[in-house]
Design a protein around this motif. Structure first.
Motif, PDB file in Angstrom:
ATOM      1  N   LEU A 179      -6.634   1.487 -17.702  1.00 39.95           N
ATOM      2  CA  LEU A 179      -6.305   0.223 -17.643  1.00 39.95           C
ATOM      3  C   LEU A 179      -4.549   0.085 -17.583  1.00 39.95           C
ATOM      4  CD1 LEU A 179      -8.324  -1.555 -20.451  1.00 39.95           C
ATOM      5  CD2 LEU A 179      -8.699  -1.574 -17.782  1.00 39.95           C
ATOM      6  N   PHE A 180      -3.859   0.994 -18.007  1.00 42.05           N
ATOM      7  CA  PHE A 180      -2.435   1.090 -17.938  1.00 42.05           C
ATOM      8  C   PHE A 180      -1.983   1.353 -16.620  1.00 42.05           C
ATOM      9  CE2 PHE A 180       1.463   3.510 -17.614  1.00 42.05           C
ATOM     10  CZ  PHE A 180       2.400   2.683 -18.199  1.00 42.05           C
ATOM     11  N   LYS A 181      -2.798   2.335 -15.801  1.00 43.96           N
ATOM     12  CA  LYS A 181      -2.467   2.655 -14.470  1.00 43.96           C
ATOM     13  C   LYS A 181      -2.613   1.399 -13.534  1.00 43.96           C
ATOM     14  CE  LYS A 181      -3.489   7.616 -14.980  1.00 43.96           C
ATOM     15  NZ  LYS A 181      -4.360   8.685 -14.571  1.00 43.96           N
ATOM     16  N   ILE A 182      -3.882   0.723 -13.806  1.00 46.19           N
ATOM     17  CA  ILE A 182      -4.388  -0.568 -13.165  1.00 46.19           C
ATOM     18  C   ILE A 182      -2.985  -1.628 -13.096  1.00 46.19           C
ATOM     19  CG2 ILE A 182      -5.787  -2.211 -12.861  1.00 46.19           C
ATOM     20  CD1 ILE A 182      -8.114  -0.575 -13.318  1.00 46.19           C
ATOM     21  N   GLY A 183      -2.740  -1.637 -14.399  1.00 45.79           N
ATOM     22  CA  GLY A 183      -1.677  -2.651 -14.616  1.00 45.79           C
ATOM     23  C   GLY A 183      -0.377  -2.506 -13.685  1.00 45.79           C
ATOM     24  N   ILE A 184       0.189  -1.054 -14.028  1.00 45.74           N
ATOM     25  CA  ILE A 184       1.355  -0.716 -13.487  1.00 45.74           C
ATOM     26  C   ILE A 184       1.347  -0.901 -11.829  1.00 45.74           C
ATOM     27  CG2 ILE A 184       1.051   1.756 -13.653  1.00 45.74           C
ATOM     28  CD1 ILE A 184       4.333  -0.238 -14.348  1.00 45.74           C
ATOM     29  N   LEU A 185       0.237  -0.344 -11.393  1.00 47.51           N
ATOM     30  CA  LEU A 185       0.025  -0.396 -10.200  1.00 47.51           C
ATOM     31  C   LEU A 185      -0.069  -1.533  -9.449  1.00 47.51           C
ATOM     32  CD1 LEU A 185      -2.421   2.763  -9.697  1.00 47.51           C
ATOM     33  CD2 LEU A 185       0.105   2.699  -9.178  1.00 47.51           C
ATOM     34  N   THR A 186      -0.801  -2.393 -10.067  1.00 53.74           N
ATOM     35  CA  THR A 186      -0.940  -4.044  -9.553  1.00 53.74           C
ATOM     36  C   THR A 186       0.683  -4.744  -9.559  1.00 53.74           C
ATOM     37  OG1 THR A 186      -3.116  -3.915 -10.420  1.00 53.74           O
ATOM     38  CG2 THR A 186      -1.978  -5.840  -9.721  1.00 53.74           C
ATOM     39  N   ILE A 187       1.365  -4.519 -10.581  1.00 51.04           N
ATOM     40  CA  ILE A 187       2.576  -4.842 -10.709  1.00 51.04           C
ATOM     41  C   ILE A 187       3.475  -4.497  -9.330  1.00 51.04           C
ATOM     42  CG2 ILE A 187       4.601  -5.091 -11.990  1.00 51.04           C
ATOM     43  CD1 ILE A 187       2.796  -5.482 -14.630  1.00 51.04           C
ATOM     44  N   ILE A 188       3.393  -3.167  -9.278  1.00 52.61           N
ATOM     45  CA  ILE A 188       4.387  -2.662  -8.188  1.00 52.61           C
ATOM     46  C   ILE A 188       3.795  -3.220  -7.007  1.00 52.61           C
ATOM     47  CG2 ILE A 188       4.807  -0.598  -7.003  1.00 52.61           C
ATOM     48  CD1 ILE A 188       4.745   0.974  -9.893  1.00 52.61           C
ATOM     49  N   PHE A 233       4.469   5.549  -5.496  1.00 51.90           N
ATOM     50  CA  PHE A 233       4.629   5.781  -7.134  1.00 51.90           C
ATOM     51  C   PHE A 233       3.631   6.569  -7.569  1.00 51.90           C
ATOM     52  CE2 PHE A 233       3.454   4.086 -11.158  1.00 51.90           C
ATOM     53  CZ  PHE A 233       4.857   3.937 -11.693  1.00 51.90           C
ATOM     54  N   MET A 234       2.325   6.490  -6.993  1.00 49.17           N
ATOM     55  CA  MET A 234       1.322   7.460  -7.339  1.00 49.17           C
ATOM     56  C   MET A 234       1.719   8.676  -7.216  1.00 49.17           C
ATOM     57  SD  MET A 234      -2.209   5.209  -6.344  1.00 49.17           S
ATOM     58  CE  MET A 234      -3.220   6.566  -6.905  1.00 49.17           C
ATOM     59  N   GLY A 235       2.142   9.213  -6.127  1.00 52.74           N
ATOM     60  CA  GLY A 235       2.546  10.707  -5.714  1.00 52.74           C
ATOM     61  C   GLY A 235       3.726  11.015  -6.583  1.00 52.74           C
ATOM     62  N   TYR A 236       4.704  10.160  -6.773  1.00 58.92           N
ATOM     63  CA  TYR A 236       6.042  10.566  -7.604  1.00 58.92           C
ATOM     64  C   TYR A 236       5.412  10.576  -9.099  1.00 58.92           C
ATOM     65  CZ  TYR A 236      10.703  10.001  -9.661  1.00 58.92           C
ATOM     66  OH  TYR A 236      11.745  10.425 -10.344  1.00 58.92           O
ATOM     67  N   GLY A 237       4.526   9.782  -9.650  1.00 59.10           N
ATOM     68  CA  GLY A 237       4.058   9.696 -11.067  1.00 59.10           C
ATOM     69  C   GLY A 237       2.931  10.675 -11.356  1.00 59.10           C
ATOM     70  N   ASN A 238       2.344  11.477 -10.031  1.00 57.74           N
ATOM     71  CA  ASN A 238       1.303  12.115 -10.425  1.00 57.74           C
ATOM     72  C   ASN A 238      -0.025  11.387 -11.154  1.00 57.74           C
ATOM     73  OD1 ASN A 238       2.753  14.687  -9.753  1.00 57.74           O
ATOM     74  ND2 ASN A 238       3.669  14.814 -11.822  1.00 57.74           N
ATOM     75  N   ILE A 239      -0.117  10.272 -10.487  1.00 60.89           N
ATOM     76  CA  ILE A 239      -1.251   9.525 -10.799  1.00 60.89           C
ATOM     77  C   ILE A 239      -2.540   9.802  -9.505  1.00 60.89           C
ATOM     78  CG2 ILE A 239      -2.107   7.120 -11.187  1.00 60.89           C
ATOM     79  CD1 ILE A 239       0.640   6.234 -11.690  1.00 60.89           C
ATOM     80  N   TYR A 240      -3.430  10.170 -10.067  1.00 57.80           N
ATOM     81  CA  TYR A 240      -4.505  10.682  -9.026  1.00 57.80           C
ATOM     82  C   TYR A 240      -5.089   9.605  -8.670  1.00 57.80           C
ATOM     83  CZ  TYR A 240      -3.566  15.275 -10.689  1.00 57.80           C
ATOM     84  OH  TYR A 240      -2.896  16.556 -11.155  1.00 57.80           O
ATOM     85  N   VAL A 257       0.861  -1.297   0.108  1.00 59.05           N
ATOM     86  CA  VAL A 257       0.029   0.297  -0.087  1.00 59.05           C
ATOM     87  C   VAL A 257       0.790   1.400  -0.044  1.00 59.05           C
ATOM     88  CG1 VAL A 257      -1.703   1.268   1.216  1.00 59.05           C
ATOM     89  CG2 VAL A 257      -1.881  -1.274   1.097  1.00 59.05           C
ATOM     90  N   LEU A 258       2.001   1.020   0.824  1.00 58.67           N
ATOM     91  CA  LEU A 258       2.722   2.523   0.938  1.00 58.67           C
ATOM     92  C   LEU A 258       3.661   2.652  -0.274  1.00 58.67           C
ATOM     93  CD1 LEU A 258       4.243   1.875   4.609  1.00 58.67           C
ATOM     94  CD2 LEU A 258       2.567   3.431   3.666  1.00 58.67           C
TER      95      LEU A 258
END
Length: 291
Positions: free
Chosen positions: A260-269, A179-186, A173-174
């Motif tokens: 979908l790209f965001k979901i994929g990359i966040l899930t992998i991380i 990663f969302m903060g660093y990548g400006n993903i809302y 979760v952290l």
């Protein structure tokens, strides 16, 4: 009408207002009035404005209707008591839209203190729905975390073991949040779904590792030896299942849809960080606390 023109000027300063060249994409009845006033004065640029005289303004609107103008109903109600202002947006940002809506209502209430102000449209509805869903998902996530912690304490018949099992599950979760903060993903209704999903998968691996190390400890009586056996027996299995899951979600990263790209990359991380936490934090905490 002058106040309506002033409102448009204020709305043009909102962050998400779309601009075409040097002009904001804001339309209302004032555009029609300015055009008529300019046409009646030899198309001079200085007359492209809302006239100060109320009688002249009324006559120009009447002239527009008599000449077959059909767009007036888009910007004024039949009784002329309600006016509509349309603002084009340059993009979609749920949090910024909520802020801009609040500012727009404040501007309108300031200029029309006796009027009832409302903001309508599909984007407004979507932003309101997004805000409620995200807040609801956050509450559900926290509630799930507490329930899982209680169930793990009951399953292992140990408060220490149950809490130890939950600490590594905070890592993904952290990592995702960082990663969302660093990548400006809302954080929106789609990206928020990743965290509960990762929590569920990470908990499975932690329970598997903790339960196996407990079983080996009952046989060997040594924490160090039991952890070594656990790594040897199921460490490879945890890594393989994580690799398979990451490979499946990697397909999302090839999608042209940003969501979908965001979901994929966040899930992998999240899956990768959960595995690392189970390989590092879980055995260290078990060895140090000796539950």
């Amino acid at each position: 009408m002058k106040n309506l023109d002033a409102l448009e000027e204020k709305l043009s300063k909102l962050k998400l207002t779309r601009w075409s060249g040097d002009e904001p994409r804001i339309t209302s009845v004032t555009d029609i009035v300015k055009e008529i006033n300019s046409n009646l004065n030899e198309d001079k640029e200085e007359f492209y404005c809302v006239p100060d005289e109320q009688d002249l303004l009324t006559q120009e609107l009447f002239l527009y209707e008599m000449s077959g103008g059909e767009n007036l109903s888009k910007w004024l109600s039949a009784d002329y008591r309600t006016s509509y202002v349309h603002v084009d947006l340059s993009g979609y940002d749920a949090n910024q839209i909520v802020s801009d809506i609040a500012d727009a209502k404040s501007f309108a209430s300031e200029l029309f203190p006796e009027a009832r102000v409302a903001v309508v449209g599909q984007v407004v509805n979507y932003a309101a729905m997004n805000e409620k869903l995200v807040k609801g998902e956050l509450k559900s996530f926290m509630f799930s975390f507490v329930i899982i912690a209680i169930l793990m304490i009951i399953a292992f018949v140990s408060v220490t073991t149950g809490l130890i099992g939950m600490i590594p599950n905070l890592a993904p979760v952290l990592f995702i949040g960082a990663f969302m903060g660093y990548g400006n993903i809302y954080l929106d209704m789609l990206t928020m779904t990743v965290m509960p999903m990762i929590l569920g998968i990470a908990v499975d691996d932690t329970i598997h590792f903790t339960n196996r190390s407990k079983l080996e400890f009952e046989h060997t009586g040594s924490y160090l030896q039991s952890l070594k056996i656990t790594f040897r027996e199921i460490g490879k299995t945890l890594g393989m299942t994580t690799f398979i899951l990451c490979s499946m979600f990697a397909v999302f990263c090839t999608s042209p849809m940003t969501a979908l790209f965001k979901i994929g990359i966040l899930t992998i991380i999240g899956l990768g960080s959960a595995l690392i936490a189970d390989y590092t934090l879980t055995p260290v905490l078990i060895y140090i606390t000796k539950p």
